[in-house]
Design a protein around this motif. Structure first.
Motif, PDB file in Angstrom:
ATOM      1  N   VAL A 130      -1.762  24.859  -4.441  1.00 52.22           N
ATOM      2  CA  VAL A 130      -3.034  24.426  -3.868  1.00 52.22           C
ATOM      3  C   VAL A 130      -3.707  23.408  -4.782  1.00 52.22           C
ATOM      4  O   VAL A 130      -3.840  23.629  -5.992  1.00 52.22           O
ATOM      5  N   TYR A 131      -4.109  22.299  -4.195  1.00 46.31           N
ATOM      6  CA  TYR A 131      -4.952  21.324  -4.884  1.00 46.31           C
ATOM      7  C   TYR A 131      -6.295  21.318  -4.166  1.00 46.31           C
ATOM      8  O   TYR A 131      -6.380  20.910  -2.993  1.00 46.31           O
ATOM      9  N   ASP A 132      -7.361  21.794  -4.828  1.00 50.72           N
ATOM     10  CA  ASP A 132      -8.657  21.946  -4.164  1.00 50.72           C
ATOM     11  C   ASP A 132      -9.752  21.093  -4.795  1.00 50.72           C
ATOM     12  O   ASP A 132     -10.942  21.378  -4.650  1.00 50.72           O
ATOM     13  N   LYS A 133      -9.345  20.009  -5.458  1.00 48.53           N
ATOM     14  CA  LYS A 133     -10.322  19.156  -6.140  1.00 48.53           C
ATOM     15  C   LYS A 133     -10.560  17.833  -5.421  1.00 48.53           C
ATOM     16  O   LYS A 133     -11.072  16.875  -6.003  1.00 48.53           O
ATOM     17  N   THR A 134     -10.221  17.774  -4.143  1.00 47.03           N
ATOM     18  CA  THR A 134     -10.455  16.560  -3.379  1.00 47.03           C
ATOM     19  C   THR A 134     -11.946  16.253  -3.330  1.00 47.03           C
ATOM     20  O   THR A 134     -12.769  17.148  -3.122  1.00 47.03           O
ATOM     21  N   ARG A 135     -12.269  15.007  -3.502  1.00 42.80           N
ATOM     22  CA  ARG A 135     -13.670  14.570  -3.479  1.00 42.80           C
ATOM     23  C   ARG A 135     -14.057  14.153  -2.068  1.00 42.80           C
ATOM     24  O   ARG A 135     -13.299  13.471  -1.372  1.00 42.80           O
ATOM     25  N   VAL A 136     -15.258  14.574  -1.633  1.00 45.27           N
ATOM     26  CA  VAL A 136     -15.805  14.078  -0.376  1.00 45.27           C
ATOM     27  C   VAL A 136     -16.125  12.605  -0.563  1.00 45.27           C
ATOM     28  O   VAL A 136     -16.765  12.216  -1.545  1.00 45.27           O
ATOM     29  N   GLU A 137     -15.680  11.752   0.369  1.00 45.61           N
ATOM     30  CA  GLU A 137     -15.729  10.300   0.214  1.00 45.61           C
ATOM     31  C   GLU A 137     -14.949   9.917  -1.050  1.00 45.61           C
ATOM     32  O   GLU A 137     -15.517   9.631  -2.105  1.00 45.61           O
ATOM     33  N   PRO A 138     -13.607   9.920  -0.969  1.00 48.44           N
ATOM     34  CA  PRO A 138     -12.759   9.745  -2.162  1.00 48.44           C
ATOM     35  C   PRO A 138     -13.007   8.422  -2.882  1.00 48.44           C
ATOM     36  O   PRO A 138     -13.319   7.409  -2.264  1.00 48.44           O
ATOM     37  N   LYS A 139     -12.842   8.473  -4.175  1.00 47.63           N
ATOM     38  CA  LYS A 139     -12.890   7.279  -5.007  1.00 47.63           C
ATOM     39  C   LYS A 139     -11.500   7.030  -5.580  1.00 47.63           C
ATOM     40  O   LYS A 139     -10.651   7.936  -5.602  1.00 47.63           O
ATOM     41  N   GLU A 140     -11.283   5.811  -6.057  1.00 48.94           N
ATOM     42  CA  GLU A 140      -9.986   5.470  -6.635  1.00 48.94           C
ATOM     43  C   GLU A 140      -9.602   6.471  -7.717  1.00 48.94           C
ATOM     44  O   GLU A 140      -8.451   6.922  -7.795  1.00 48.94           O
ATOM     45  N   ASP A 155       0.079  -1.800  -5.062  1.00 43.38           N
ATOM     46  CA  ASP A 155       1.157  -2.346  -4.236  1.00 43.38           C
ATOM     47  C   ASP A 155       0.879  -2.218  -2.749  1.00 43.38           C
ATOM     48  O   ASP A 155       1.113  -3.144  -1.974  1.00 43.38           O
ATOM     49  N   PHE A 156       0.372  -1.051  -2.325  1.00 43.20           N
ATOM     50  CA  PHE A 156       0.196  -0.789  -0.901  1.00 43.20           C
ATOM     51  C   PHE A 156      -1.245  -0.940  -0.427  1.00 43.20           C
ATOM     52  O   PHE A 156      -1.516  -0.873   0.775  1.00 43.20           O
ATOM     53  N   VAL A 157      -2.176  -1.129  -1.370  1.00 43.88           N
ATOM     54  CA  VAL A 157      -3.591  -1.241  -1.015  1.00 43.88           C
ATOM     55  C   VAL A 157      -3.807  -2.521  -0.201  1.00 43.88           C
ATOM     56  O   VAL A 157      -3.218  -3.572  -0.474  1.00 43.88           O
ATOM     57  N   ASN A 158      -4.662  -2.419   0.820  1.00 48.97           N
ATOM     58  CA  ASN A 158      -4.894  -3.545   1.716  1.00 48.97           C
ATOM     59  C   ASN A 158      -5.298  -4.803   0.953  1.00 48.97           C
ATOM     60  O   ASN A 158      -6.122  -4.748   0.037  1.00 48.97           O
ATOM     61  N   ALA A 159      -4.697  -5.923   1.348  1.00 51.97           N
ATOM     62  CA  ALA A 159      -5.105  -7.221   0.806  1.00 51.97           C
ATOM     63  C   ALA A 159      -6.520  -7.540   1.294  1.00 51.97           C
ATOM     64  O   ALA A 159      -6.926  -7.087   2.358  1.00 51.97           O
ATOM     65  N   PRO A 160      -7.330  -8.288   0.557  1.00 48.53           N
ATOM     66  CA  PRO A 160      -6.987  -8.995  -0.673  1.00 48.53           C
ATOM     67  C   PRO A 160      -7.223  -8.189  -1.948  1.00 48.53           C
ATOM     68  O   PRO A 160      -6.908  -8.673  -3.032  1.00 48.53           O
ATOM     69  N   LEU A 161      -7.743  -6.964  -1.851  1.00 52.37           N
ATOM     70  CA  LEU A 161      -7.981  -6.172  -3.056  1.00 52.37           C
ATOM     71  C   LEU A 161      -6.675  -5.655  -3.639  1.00 52.37           C
ATOM     72  O   LEU A 161      -6.572  -5.409  -4.836  1.00 52.37           O
ATOM     73  N   GLY A 162      -5.676  -5.466  -2.785  1.00 50.05           N
ATOM     74  CA  GLY A 162      -4.352  -5.045  -3.230  1.00 50.05           C
ATOM     75  C   GLY A 162      -3.303  -5.993  -2.692  1.00 50.05           C
ATOM     76  O   GLY A 162      -3.610  -7.023  -2.093  1.00 50.05           O
ATOM     77  N   LYS A 163      -2.035  -5.628  -2.878  1.00 44.87           N
ATOM     78  CA  LYS A 163      -0.941  -6.504  -2.447  1.00 44.87           C
ATOM     79  C   LYS A 163      -0.595  -6.330  -0.974  1.00 44.87           C
ATOM     80  O   LYS A 163       0.040  -7.200  -0.378  1.00 44.87           O
ATOM     81  N   ASP A 196     -12.917   4.610  -2.079  1.00 46.85           N
ATOM     82  CA  ASP A 196     -13.875   3.704  -2.710  1.00 46.85           C
ATOM     83  C   ASP A 196     -13.246   3.140  -3.983  1.00 46.85           C
ATOM     84  O   ASP A 196     -12.885   3.895  -4.882  1.00 46.85           O
ATOM     85  N   MET A 197     -13.075   1.826  -4.015  1.00 48.86           N
ATOM     86  CA  MET A 197     -12.572   1.175  -5.228  1.00 48.86           C
ATOM     87  C   MET A 197     -13.774   0.829  -6.093  1.00 48.86           C
ATOM     88  O   MET A 197     -14.451  -0.178  -5.882  1.00 48.86           O
ATOM     89  N   GLU A 198     -14.035   1.687  -7.054  1.00 54.20           N
ATOM     90  CA  GLU A 198     -15.263   1.581  -7.846  1.00 54.20           C
ATOM     91  C   GLU A 198     -15.389   0.239  -8.558  1.00 54.20           C
ATOM     92  O   GLU A 198     -16.492  -0.322  -8.664  1.00 54.20           O
ATOM     93  N   SER A 199     -14.271  -0.294  -9.053  1.00 56.21           N
ATOM     94  CA  SER A 199     -14.316  -1.537  -9.811  1.00 56.21           C
ATOM     95  C   SER A 199     -14.776  -2.717  -8.963  1.00 56.21           C
ATOM     96  O   SER A 199     -15.323  -3.695  -9.478  1.00 56.21           O
ATOM     97  N   LYS A 200     -14.579  -2.635  -7.631  1.00 61.64           N
ATOM     98  CA  LYS A 200     -14.965  -3.716  -6.728  1.00 61.64           C
ATOM     99  C   LYS A 200     -16.260  -3.403  -5.973  1.00 61.64           C
ATOM    100  O   LYS A 200     -16.743  -4.218  -5.198  1.00 61.64           O
ATOM    101  N   ARG A 201     -16.789  -2.208  -6.178  1.00 62.19           N
ATOM    102  CA  ARG A 201     -17.994  -1.756  -5.494  1.00 62.19           C
ATOM    103  C   ARG A 201     -17.865  -1.898  -3.972  1.00 62.19           C
ATOM    104  O   ARG A 201     -18.785  -2.325  -3.291  1.00 62.19           O
TER     105      ARG A 201
END
Length: 501
Positions: free
Chosen positions: A130-140, A186-194, A225-230
């Motif tokens: 069990v992994y129960d540490k998922t954040r509501v509104e996930p961040k990177e 690699d898989f993150v949507n462009a233009p923030l990812g490849k 949420d990609m925190e570095s890009k706000r």
């Protein structure tokens, strides 16, 4: 015996054949669900097509300017019914799973949905972690923590129990566990990812939603949420979609009223945006390989059916579900509406409300927390459904001229008598109805000002929206890459208009 007779083609026959060829290569611009702004008058259509054919024969084809000519439908298998959570252990056994990663969050971990899940696995003798540490509104950062946990245990199947945040996080755990050497971007949507396509096979994933909103159990989309890009971004590919979505209405009965409201507003915008997106045959470029065809393709005849029904159900049942926690019929119908909308937008896509929502929830300058949500002390939270709905009146006032008939049909689904409404007023009528609908739910912000934004934040909101190309390309009336400065001006006007309604 009758012998075949060959007749030399007449000029008329050759013209008809030419028209058919052009129509196949360039889909007709006025099917029943088309965008009126792209219509030709029927009496001029033949000459227009012939002119287009001549131009096509003499002009080299630029693949980047070819419009789409096909759409695809993909969705998870769905099981729907009160009490069906208890079947999940048998499902995992049927899939041949030996070690299951169960993903949830701290709140859902205490609920009956999780209890039913664990009992089902144990009854079938299936090992689980069990992994129960998922954040509501996930961040990177939270997503990367979950991925590291998953890689360390290397399960052969995944099981998500929770809302969209849990299901989206589980999709990403599955993806990167199966691609351990991939860079995160690699898989993150462009233009923030490849934005690379997913070519590897993923492991079975069963999703058990406990909220009635995101439709994530049906889609190949995962948002964080990609925190570095706000700004928010994500990964979208059909390979991410769950193997099975188990939609058990009993699991949504523990939702607080505020969560019912926010989740339902997400359903509302999913349905409206997919219904009003540009038609699939207007999207460019046409993929050179079907593996490159995006999950979000534009409005199409199959998604339309799901989206419009989801809109009607939301209009009827969301106010009841928010008002009365014991209205189980309304709760069940909203879970069904969320799933219907998920199938619709999971293939047609969303546009401006969602594109603009990502910087709204990601920036949150006043550290706003939606009343009624249970979050760790001091953690700000603009729920996803709130962030999409707060711009909806402005958005659909703006998109109305692109297709008045569609906007009027949406207004009618929301209870407006459209018999005397002029087409030029379609966007305004829908916007007014949305403002009233949101306000009548109670406890909802009535514009960005209520979330702590003012005019000084608009420019940063615009900059946070521009990278959302994946959904902006589906927005009717938006200038896009053809006039980037005008697109910025349009977005700026939309945010200013959304400060209050």
């Amino acid at each position: 015996m009758v012998s075949a007779i060959r007749v030399a083609p007449t000029a008329a026959t050759r013209a008809i054949n030419l028209l058919r060829t052009v129509q196949y290569t360039h889909p007709p611009t006025c099917p029943c669900h088309s965008n009126p702004s792209h219509h030709h008058h029927h009496q001029n259509e033949s000459s227009s097509l012939i002119h287009h054919a001549r131009r096509t024969l003499t002009t080299p084809i630029d693949p980047s300017r070819q419009k789409e000519y096909a759409f695809e439908m993909a969705s998870s298998n769905i099981r729907f019914g009160p009490g069906c959570t208890k079947e999940v252990g048998m499902d995992m056994k049927n899939l041949g799973a030996k070690k299951v990663m169960v993903v949830t969050d701290a709140n859902v971990a205490k609920l009956d949905a999780m209890k039913q899940t664990i009992e089902g696995l144990e009854k079938e003798g299936i090992a689980y972690i069990v992994y129960d540490k998922t954040r509501v509104e996930p961040k990177e950062s939270s997503v990367k923590d979950a991925i590291s946990f998953s890689k360390a245990h290397d399960p052969d199947a995944f099981l998500a129990v929770g809302g969209g945040s849990v299901i989206d996080t589980t999709k990403l755990m599955n993806l990167y566990t199966c691609n351990p050497d991939a860079s995160f971007l690699d898989f993150v949507n462009a233009p923030l990812g490849k934005g690379l396509p997913i070519t590897s096979s993923l492991r079975p994933l069963i999703a058990i939603p406990t909220t009635a909103g995101t439709g994530s159990e049906t889609t190949g989309t995962a948002i964080f949420d990609m925190e570095s890009k706000r700004a928010k971004t994500g990964i979208a590919h059909r390979s991410l979609r769950p193997t099975l979505g188990i939609c058990d209405p009993l699991n949504t009965r523990t939702m607080p009223s505020a969560v019912h409201a926010s989740s339902g507003l997400d359903v509302l915008c999913h349905a409206l945006e997919s219904w009003t997106a540009i038609p699939y045959y207007e999207r460019m470029p046409r993929p050179t390989n079907p593996i490159s065809r995006p999950a979000y393709q534009g409005a199409n005849p199959i998604s339309d059916i799901f989206s419009l029904q989801a809109l009607r159900s939301t209009a009827k049942y969301l106010p009841r579900a928010v008002k009365d926690p014991d209205d189980h019929e309304a709760q069940e119908q909203m879970l069904l509406a969320a799933t219907l909308a998920g199938v619709g937008f999971g293939n047609a896509g969303v546009h401006l409300c969602h594109a603009m929502s990502y910087p709204i929830s990601g920036q949150n300058p006043a550290r706003y927390t939606q009343p009624g949500y249970v979050v760790p002390q001091g953690q700000p939270l603009i729920p996803h459904g709130v962030s999409v709905a707060v711009t909806a009146p402005s958005v659909f006032r703006f998109t109305g001229p692109s297709n008045p008939d569609r906007h009027l049909a949406a207004a009618e689904a929301l209870g407006v008598d459209i018999s005397q409404v002029k087409k030029e007023d379609a966007g305004h009528v829908l916007a007014d109805r949305l403002a009233r609908f949101i306000s009548d739910l109670g406890g909802q912000p009535k514009g960005l000002k209520d979330l702590g934004f003012d005019k000084t934040h608009v420019e940063e909101l615009v900059q946070g929206t521009l990278p959302q190309k994946r959904v902006l390309v589906l927005a009717p009336n938006l200038s896009g890459d053809e006039d980037v400065q005008r697109e910025k001006d349009q977005l700026r006007g939309l945010f200013e208009d959304a400060l209050e309604f």
